[in-house]
Design a protein around this motif. Sequence first.
Motif, PDB file in Angstrom:
ATOM      1  N   MET A  13      29.665  44.410 -18.863  1.00 58.53           N
ATOM      2  CA  MET A  13      30.076  43.676 -20.059  1.00 58.53           C
ATOM      3  C   MET A  13      31.602  43.531 -20.074  1.00 58.53           C
ATOM      4  SD  MET A  13      27.664  45.227 -23.088  1.00 58.53           S
ATOM      5  CE  MET A  13      28.398  46.847 -22.989  1.00 58.53           C
ATOM      6  N   THR A  14      32.084  42.302 -20.349  1.00 52.73           N
ATOM      7  CA  THR A  14      33.530  42.076 -20.338  1.00 52.73           C
ATOM      8  C   THR A  14      34.065  41.336 -21.559  1.00 52.73           C
ATOM      9  OG1 THR A  14      33.225  40.024 -19.103  1.00 52.73           O
ATOM     10  CG2 THR A  14      33.608  42.021 -17.800  1.00 52.73           C
ATOM     11  N   CYS A  15      33.172  40.830 -22.422  1.00 53.38           N
ATOM     12  CA  CYS A  15      33.667  40.004 -23.536  1.00 53.38           C
ATOM     13  C   CYS A  15      32.702  40.044 -24.720  1.00 53.38           C
ATOM     14  CB  CYS A  15      33.848  38.568 -23.072  1.00 53.38           C
ATOM     15  SG  CYS A  15      32.293  37.779 -22.601  1.00 53.38           S
ATOM     16  N   ALA A  16      33.097  39.357 -25.788  1.00 55.55           N
ATOM     17  CA  ALA A  16      32.276  39.305 -27.001  1.00 55.55           C
ATOM     18  C   ALA A  16      30.931  38.638 -26.739  1.00 55.55           C
ATOM     19  CB  ALA A  16      33.023  38.574 -28.111  1.00 55.55           C
ATOM     20  N   HIS A  17      30.878  37.664 -25.841  1.00 55.59           N
ATOM     21  CA  HIS A  17      29.608  37.023 -25.499  1.00 55.59           C
ATOM     22  C   HIS A  17      28.662  38.043 -24.867  1.00 55.59           C
ATOM     23  CE1 HIS A  17      26.756  34.879 -22.898  1.00 55.59           C
ATOM     24  NE2 HIS A  17      26.700  34.037 -23.897  1.00 55.59           N
ATOM     25  N   CYS A  18      29.194  38.907 -24.024  1.00 52.57           N
ATOM     26  CA  CYS A  18      28.387  39.972 -23.397  1.00 52.57           C
ATOM     27  C   CYS A  18      27.776  40.867 -24.478  1.00 52.57           C
ATOM     28  CB  CYS A  18      29.256  40.835 -22.484  1.00 52.57           C
ATOM     29  SG  CYS A  18      30.100  39.970 -21.162  1.00 52.57           S
ATOM     30  N   VAL A  19      28.598  41.249 -25.427  1.00 55.09           N
ATOM     31  CA  VAL A  19      28.143  42.116 -26.522  1.00 55.09           C
ATOM     32  C   VAL A  19      27.020  41.440 -27.291  1.00 55.09           C
ATOM     33  CG1 VAL A  19      28.828  43.149 -28.730  1.00 55.09           C
ATOM     34  CG2 VAL A  19      30.340  43.330 -26.734  1.00 55.09           C
ATOM     35  N   ALA A  20      27.196  40.166 -27.615  1.00 58.35           N
ATOM     36  CA  ALA A  20      26.181  39.431 -28.373  1.00 58.35           C
ATOM     37  C   ALA A  20      24.875  39.319 -27.591  1.00 58.35           C
ATOM     38  CB  ALA A  20      26.699  38.041 -28.734  1.00 58.35           C
ATOM     39  N   ALA A  21      24.971  39.066 -26.294  1.00 57.71           N
ATOM     40  CA  ALA A  21      23.767  38.931 -25.467  1.00 57.71           C
ATOM     41  C   ALA A  21      23.002  40.245 -25.407  1.00 57.71           C
ATOM     42  CB  ALA A  21      24.140  38.469 -24.057  1.00 57.71           C
ATOM     43  N   VAL A  22      23.715  41.347 -25.226  1.00 55.60           N
ATOM     44  CA  VAL A  22      23.070  42.664 -25.161  1.00 55.60           C
ATOM     45  C   VAL A  22      22.450  43.011 -26.513  1.00 55.60           C
ATOM     46  CG1 VAL A  22      23.490  45.149 -24.886  1.00 55.60           C
ATOM     47  CG2 VAL A  22      24.444  43.521 -23.236  1.00 55.60           C
ATOM     48  N   LYS A  23      23.179  42.764 -27.605  1.00 55.83           N
ATOM     49  CA  LYS A  23      22.638  43.053 -28.938  1.00 55.83           C
ATOM     50  C   LYS A  23      21.357  42.277 -29.198  1.00 55.83           C
ATOM     51  CE  LYS A  23      25.489  44.216 -32.500  1.00 55.83           C
ATOM     52  NZ  LYS A  23      26.531  44.050 -33.519  1.00 55.83           N
ATOM     53  N   GLU A  24      21.333  41.013 -28.801  1.00 57.95           N
ATOM     54  CA  GLU A  24      20.155  40.176 -29.032  1.00 57.95           C
ATOM     55  C   GLU A  24      18.941  40.695 -28.270  1.00 57.95           C
ATOM     56  OE1 GLU A  24      18.601  35.599 -28.385  1.00 57.95           O
ATOM     57  OE2 GLU A  24      20.743  36.014 -28.231  1.00 57.95           O
ATOM     58  N   GLU A  25      19.107  40.984 -26.988  1.00 61.74           N
ATOM     59  CA  GLU A  25      17.972  41.433 -26.169  1.00 61.74           C
ATOM     60  C   GLU A  25      17.503  42.832 -26.556  1.00 61.74           C
ATOM     61  OE1 GLU A  25      16.174  39.620 -24.247  1.00 61.74           O
ATOM     62  OE2 GLU A  25      17.477  37.883 -24.263  1.00 61.74           O
ATOM     63  N   VAL A  26      18.444  43.745 -26.759  1.00 61.15           N
ATOM     64  CA  VAL A  26      18.074  45.121 -27.128  1.00 61.15           C
ATOM     65  C   VAL A  26      17.459  45.134 -28.529  1.00 61.15           C
ATOM     66  CG1 VAL A  26      18.969  47.441 -27.596  1.00 61.15           C
ATOM     67  CG2 VAL A  26      19.747  46.178 -25.571  1.00 61.15           C
ATOM     68  N   GLY A  27      17.985  44.302 -29.421  1.00 62.58           N
ATOM     69  CA  GLY A  27      17.446  44.227 -30.776  1.00 62.58           C
ATOM     70  C   GLY A  27      16.023  43.707 -30.829  1.00 62.58           C
ATOM     71  N   ALA A  28      15.580  43.035 -29.763  1.00 62.45           N
ATOM     72  CA  ALA A  28      14.217  42.502 -29.705  1.00 62.45           C
ATOM     73  C   ALA A  28      13.193  43.543 -29.253  1.00 62.45           C
ATOM     74  CB  ALA A  28      14.170  41.302 -28.769  1.00 62.45           C
ATOM     75  N   ILE A  29      13.652  44.718 -28.823  1.00 60.31           N
ATOM     76  CA  ILE A  29      12.715  45.783 -28.426  1.00 60.31           C
ATOM     77  C   ILE A  29      11.967  46.243 -29.672  1.00 60.31           C
ATOM     78  CG2 ILE A  29      12.497  48.137 -27.522  1.00 60.31           C
ATOM     79  CD1 ILE A  29      15.074  47.615 -25.895  1.00 60.31           C
ATOM     80  N   ALA A  30      10.655  46.370 -29.555  1.00 60.31           N
ATOM     81  CA  ALA A  30       9.828  46.801 -30.689  1.00 60.31           C
ATOM     82  C   ALA A  30      10.319  48.133 -31.239  1.00 60.31           C
ATOM     83  CB  ALA A  30       8.375  46.921 -30.253  1.00 60.31           C
ATOM     84  N   GLY A  31      10.513  48.183 -32.555  1.00 59.79           N
ATOM     85  CA  GLY A  31      10.920  49.421 -33.210  1.00 59.79           C
ATOM     86  C   GLY A  31      12.422  49.591 -33.372  1.00 59.79           C
ATOM     87  N   VAL A  32      13.206  48.769 -32.692  1.00 60.17           N
ATOM     88  CA  VAL A  32      14.666  48.872 -32.794  1.00 60.17           C
ATOM     89  C   VAL A  32      15.132  48.165 -34.066  1.00 60.17           C
ATOM     90  CG1 VAL A  32      16.867  48.162 -31.765  1.00 60.17           C
ATOM     91  CG2 VAL A  32      15.059  49.102 -30.323  1.00 60.17           C
ATOM     92  N   THR A  33      15.911  48.876 -34.880  1.00 57.93           N
ATOM     93  CA  THR A  33      16.412  48.309 -36.127  1.00 57.93           C
ATOM     94  C   THR A  33      17.926  48.198 -36.159  1.00 57.93           C
ATOM     95  OG1 THR A  33      16.411  50.505 -37.130  1.00 57.93           O
ATOM     96  CG2 THR A  33      14.437  49.145 -37.461  1.00 57.93           C
ATOM     97  N   ASP A  34      18.605  48.854 -35.213  1.00 56.68           N
ATOM     98  CA  ASP A  34      20.067  48.853 -35.218  1.00 56.68           C
ATOM     99  C   ASP A  34      20.592  48.932 -33.795  1.00 56.68           C
ATOM    100  OD1 ASP A  34      22.594  48.911 -36.528  1.00 56.68           O
ATOM    101  OD2 ASP A  34      22.700  51.064 -36.209  1.00 56.68           O
TER     102      ASP A  34
END
Length: 70
Positions: A13-34
Amino acid sequence: MSTFQQTFQVTGMTCAHCVAAVKEEVGAIAGVTDVVVDLASGRVTVGGGREVTAAEMAAAVDEAGYELAS
């Protein structure tokens, strides 16, 4: 408040876009709320109603285009 909280190390990860992409995919894991991503350290803290497996996390991070550090 999340019942489970875990921290994973993500590489590439090197930028804000990286952060947003990771947050979106990880946030889609069942049971993840934060999802909190610290770009400087590469740490991703996940909270939710259940424990996230390393395989689930690796798959989500890979989908975003990054790697889970071993």
